[in-house]
Design a protein around this motif. Structure first.
Motif, mmCIF file in Angstrom:
data_model
loop_
_atom_site.group_PDB
_atom_site.id
_atom_site.type_symbol
_atom_site.label_atom_id
_atom_site.label_comp_id
_atom_site.label_asym_id
_atom_site.label_seq_id
_atom_site.Cartn_x
_atom_site.Cartn_y
_atom_site.Cartn_z
ATOM 1 N N GLY A 164 0.824 -1.202 0.000
ATOM 2 C CA GLY A 164 0.000 0.000 0.000
ATOM 3 C C GLY A 164 0.853 1.245 0.000
ATOM 4 O O GLY A 164 2.086 1.174 0.023
ATOM 5 N N GLY A 165 0.182 2.380 0.002
ATOM 6 C CA GLY A 165 0.866 3.664 -0.057
ATOM 7 C C GLY A 165 0.995 4.329 1.303
ATOM 8 O O GLY A 165 1.186 3.667 2.321
ATOM 9 N N PHE A 166 0.868 5.669 1.328
ATOM 10 C CA PHE A 166 1.084 6.428 2.553
ATOM 11 C C PHE A 166 0.131 6.003 3.669
ATOM 12 O O PHE A 166 0.522 5.905 4.832
ATOM 13 C CB PHE A 166 0.928 7.924 2.291
ATOM 14 N N GLY A 167 -1.140 5.770 3.333
ATOM 15 C CA GLY A 167 -2.097 5.383 4.363
ATOM 16 C C GLY A 167 -1.734 4.059 5.003
ATOM 17 O O GLY A 167 -1.804 3.906 6.229
ATOM 18 N N THR A 168 -1.318 3.099 4.179
ATOM 19 C CA THR A 168 -0.909 1.795 4.697
ATOM 20 C C THR A 168 0.341 1.917 5.548
ATOM 21 O O THR A 168 0.439 1.306 6.621
ATOM 22 C CB THR A 168 -0.662 0.825 3.522
ATOM 23 N N LEU A 169 1.304 2.710 5.088
ATOM 24 C CA LEU A 169 2.531 2.919 5.869
ATOM 25 C C LEU A 169 2.238 3.601 7.195
ATOM 26 O O LEU A 169 2.842 3.291 8.224
ATOM 27 C CB LEU A 169 3.533 3.744 5.061
ATOM 28 N N ASP A 170 1.297 4.533 7.182
ATOM 29 C CA ASP A 170 0.889 5.207 8.409
ATOM 30 C C ASP A 170 0.351 4.195 9.415
ATOM 31 O O ASP A 170 0.751 4.183 10.591
ATOM 32 C CB ASP A 170 -0.164 6.262 8.087
ATOM 33 N N GLU A 171 -0.550 3.319 8.974
ATOM 34 C CA GLU A 171 -1.106 2.303 9.859
ATOM 35 C C GLU A 171 -0.014 1.357 10.352
ATOM 36 O O GLU A 171 0.025 0.976 11.529
ATOM 37 C CB GLU A 171 -2.194 1.501 9.129
ATOM 38 N N LEU A 172 0.877 0.953 9.448
ATOM 39 C CA LEU A 172 1.943 0.020 9.800
ATOM 40 C C LEU A 172 2.851 0.590 10.881
ATOM 41 O O LEU A 172 3.101 -0.044 11.907
ATOM 42 C CB LEU A 172 2.758 -0.334 8.558
ATOM 43 N N PHE A 173 3.363 1.808 10.652
ATOM 44 C CA PHE A 173 4.333 2.360 11.597
ATOM 45 C C PHE A 173 3.687 2.773 12.912
ATOM 46 O O PHE A 173 4.330 2.720 13.962
ATOM 47 C CB PHE A 173 5.093 3.523 10.951
ATOM 48 N N GLU A 174 2.427 3.158 12.883
ATOM 49 C CA GLU A 174 1.742 3.422 14.147
ATOM 50 C C GLU A 174 1.606 2.125 14.937
ATOM 51 O O GLU A 174 1.804 2.106 16.160
ATOM 52 C CB GLU A 174 0.375 4.054 13.917
ATOM 53 N N ALA A 175 1.262 1.034 14.246
ATOM 54 C CA ALA A 175 1.139 -0.255 14.930
ATOM 55 C C ALA A 175 2.477 -0.684 15.526
ATOM 56 O O ALA A 175 2.546 -1.137 16.685
ATOM 57 C CB ALA A 175 0.630 -1.313 13.953
ATOM 58 N N ILE A 176 3.558 -0.552 14.743
ATOM 59 C CA ILE A 176 4.887 -0.917 15.244
ATOM 60 C C ILE A 176 5.220 -0.095 16.482
ATOM 61 O O ILE A 176 5.726 -0.616 17.485
ATOM 62 C CB ILE A 176 5.963 -0.702 14.163
ATOM 63 N N THR A 177 4.954 1.197 16.428
ATOM 64 C CA THR A 177 5.269 2.080 17.552
ATOM 65 C C THR A 177 4.488 1.696 18.801
ATOM 66 O O THR A 177 5.038 1.664 19.913
ATOM 67 C CB THR A 177 4.967 3.545 17.181
ATOM 68 N N LEU A 178 3.206 1.388 18.641
ATOM 69 C CA LEU A 178 2.378 1.011 19.790
ATOM 70 C C LEU A 178 2.860 -0.299 20.409
ATOM 71 O O LEU A 178 2.870 -0.446 21.638
ATOM 72 C CB LEU A 178 0.918 0.894 19.361
ATOM 73 N N VAL A 179 3.260 -1.255 19.563
ATOM 74 C CA VAL A 179 3.771 -2.523 20.083
ATOM 75 C C VAL A 179 5.135 -2.309 20.722
ATOM 76 O O VAL A 179 5.414 -2.803 21.821
ATOM 77 C CB VAL A 179 3.852 -3.580 18.966
ATOM 78 N N GLN A 180 6.015 -1.556 20.058
ATOM 79 C CA GLN A 180 7.370 -1.309 20.559
ATOM 80 C C GLN A 180 7.343 -0.629 21.922
ATOM 81 O O GLN A 180 8.125 -0.956 22.825
ATOM 82 C CB GLN A 180 8.149 -0.443 19.560
ATOM 83 N N THR A 181 6.449 0.332 22.091
ATOM 84 C CA THR A 181 6.360 1.086 23.344
ATOM 85 C C THR A 181 5.424 0.425 24.356
ATOM 86 O O THR A 181 5.184 0.974 25.423
ATOM 87 C CB THR A 181 5.879 2.521 23.077
ATOM 88 N N ARG A 182 4.908 -0.740 23.997
ATOM 89 C CA ARG A 182 4.039 -1.528 24.867
ATOM 90 C C ARG A 182 2.764 -0.778 25.265
ATOM 91 O O ARG A 182 2.219 -0.982 26.345
ATOM 92 C CB ARG A 182 4.798 -1.992 26.112
ATOM 93 N N LYS A 183 2.304 0.069 24.369
ATOM 94 C CA LYS A 183 1.004 0.703 24.571
ATOM 95 C C LYS A 183 -0.123 -0.286 24.301
ATOM 96 O O LYS A 183 -1.240 -0.103 24.760
ATOM 97 C CB LYS A 183 0.857 1.930 23.654
ATOM 98 N N ILE A 184 0.175 -1.299 23.499
ATOM 99 C CA ILE A 184 -0.769 -2.394 23.285
ATOM 100 C C ILE A 184 -0.035 -3.693 23.530
ATOM 101 O O ILE A 184 1.194 -3.757 23.481
ATOM 102 C CB ILE A 184 -1.369 -2.385 21.859
ATOM 103 N N THR A 185 -0.811 -4.759 23.796
ATOM 104 C CA THR A 185 -0.231 -6.072 24.044
ATOM 105 C C THR A 185 0.625 -6.485 22.861
ATOM 106 O O THR A 185 0.259 -6.287 21.714
ATOM 107 C CB THR A 185 -1.349 -7.106 24.255
ATOM 108 N N ARG A 186 1.751 -7.062 23.172
ATOM 109 C CA ARG A 186 2.681 -7.477 22.108
ATOM 110 C C ARG A 186 2.039 -8.564 21.257
ATOM 111 O O ARG A 186 1.836 -9.686 21.707
ATOM 112 C CB ARG A 186 3.970 -7.980 22.752
ATOM 113 N N PHE A 187 1.670 -8.236 20.040
ATOM 114 C CA PHE A 187 1.058 -9.215 19.149
ATOM 115 C C PHE A 187 1.607 -9.017 17.745
ATOM 116 O O PHE A 187 2.201 -7.999 17.434
ATOM 117 C CB PHE A 187 -0.473 -9.125 19.196
ATOM 118 N N PRO A 188 1.427 -10.011 16.871
ATOM 119 C CA PRO A 188 2.167 -10.028 15.611
ATOM 120 C C PRO A 188 1.700 -8.998 14.589
ATOM 121 O O PRO A 188 0.520 -8.677 14.495
ATOM 122 C CB PRO A 188 1.928 -11.454 15.082
ATOM 123 N N ILE A 189 2.659 -8.532 13.817
ATOM 124 C CA ILE A 189 2.414 -7.707 12.643
ATOM 125 C C ILE A 189 3.014 -8.454 11.461
ATOM 126 O O ILE A 189 4.224 -8.666 11.393
ATOM 127 C CB ILE A 189 3.068 -6.320 12.779
#
Length: 261
Positions: A164-189
């Motif tokens: 995907g494009g910018f929107g997909t990348l936005d969702e991807l990197f936000e998800a990575i950040t939330l998992v990395q910072t443990r704002k959400i339970t560590r689950f697979p991407i």
């Protein structure tokens, strides 16, 4: 309080800040413009309403996976077919499939899920008309991106991301950040489309990790595959591990509380 002061909730207004009319007067005065509809306090109520409606719609959703990808991918293309297949595999494994509700990859994932399980679309109001695809069983259109993103994260046990494009990348990197910072339970991407995503992973390890901008184990947050069965296996294992980790955390908390008493 002196007569030149005016109270608005916890605020005190004096001088030029003091309003010349009351709330009741402005409410009952039909001659006013509709400009109030676009003011920030009213937006807060609309934002609140979107959260309430979203939580109410999805509260009983059960296990679910969010699938992201471009709206520009055409039916019949390899990535469209891949998204259809993984949507079907996820639904057969007992997961609701959540997408942005639009065309392309989103439509493909909803299409794959539709005959086997629950297909969810969380759309967004855009300047150009996109509309909800025909394979959505449960859909909602949002005004605000951040409310919609909350729904994607809150009601998913995993993310599957196709090209995907910018929107997909936005969702991807936000998800990575939330998992990395443990704002959400560590689950697979899971990233699907090896040839598409590999250059990005090479940059993450060869630049970000090499220059010490991320932790050495951060790239392991992403799983890369072209195999729908492997993608579903990663999701299931991640869900089971997260559940086991939650059980262990509860046991440890209970043990510590009992020891304290």
């Amino acid at each position: 309080m002196d007569e030149t002061s005016h109270r608005r909730g916890p605020a005190t207004l004096r001088g030029r800040a003091r309003p010349s009319t009351t709330h009741d007067q402005r409410l009952l005065d039909e001659r006013g413009s509709a400009e109030w509809l676009h003011k920030d306090p009213w937006r807060v109520l609309r934002i609140q309403a979107e959260f309430v409606e979203g939580f109410g719609l999805l509260a009983e959703l059960g296990r679910a996976v969010s699938v992201f990808g471009s709206a520009r991918i055409k039916p019949g293309s390899p990535y469209y077919e891949l998204a259809t297949e993984v949507g079907g595999r996820l639904a057969a494994a007992g997961y609701a499939v959540i997408t942005g509700g639009g065309p392309g990859i989103m439509e493909a994932a909803n299409k794959g899920a539709d005959p086997h399980g629950l297909s969810v679309g969380l759309g967004i109001e855009l300047p150009f008309e996109q509309g909800m695809n025909a394979f959505v069983d449960l859909g909602m259109q949002f005004r605000y991106f951040f409310v919609r993103k909350t729904m994607f994260v809150k009601y998913s046990q995993a993310f599957v991301v196709l090209p995907g494009g910018f929107g997909t990348l936005d969702e991807l990197f936000e998800a990575i950040t939330l998992v990395q910072t443990r704002k959400i339970t560590r689950f697979p991407i899971v990233l699907m489309g090896v040839s598409f995503w590999q250059p990005l992973l090479d940059w993450i390890t060869g630049t970000l990790q090499a220059e010490g901008l991320i932790s050495p184990d951060d790239p392991a947050l992403l799983h890369l595959t072209d195999d729908p069965d492997e993608a579903v296996r990663i999701v299931i294992e991640g869900h089971m591990n997260a559940g086991q980790a939650d059980i262990e955390a509860r046991v440890q908390a209970a043990t510590a509380e009992e020891a304290g008493t």
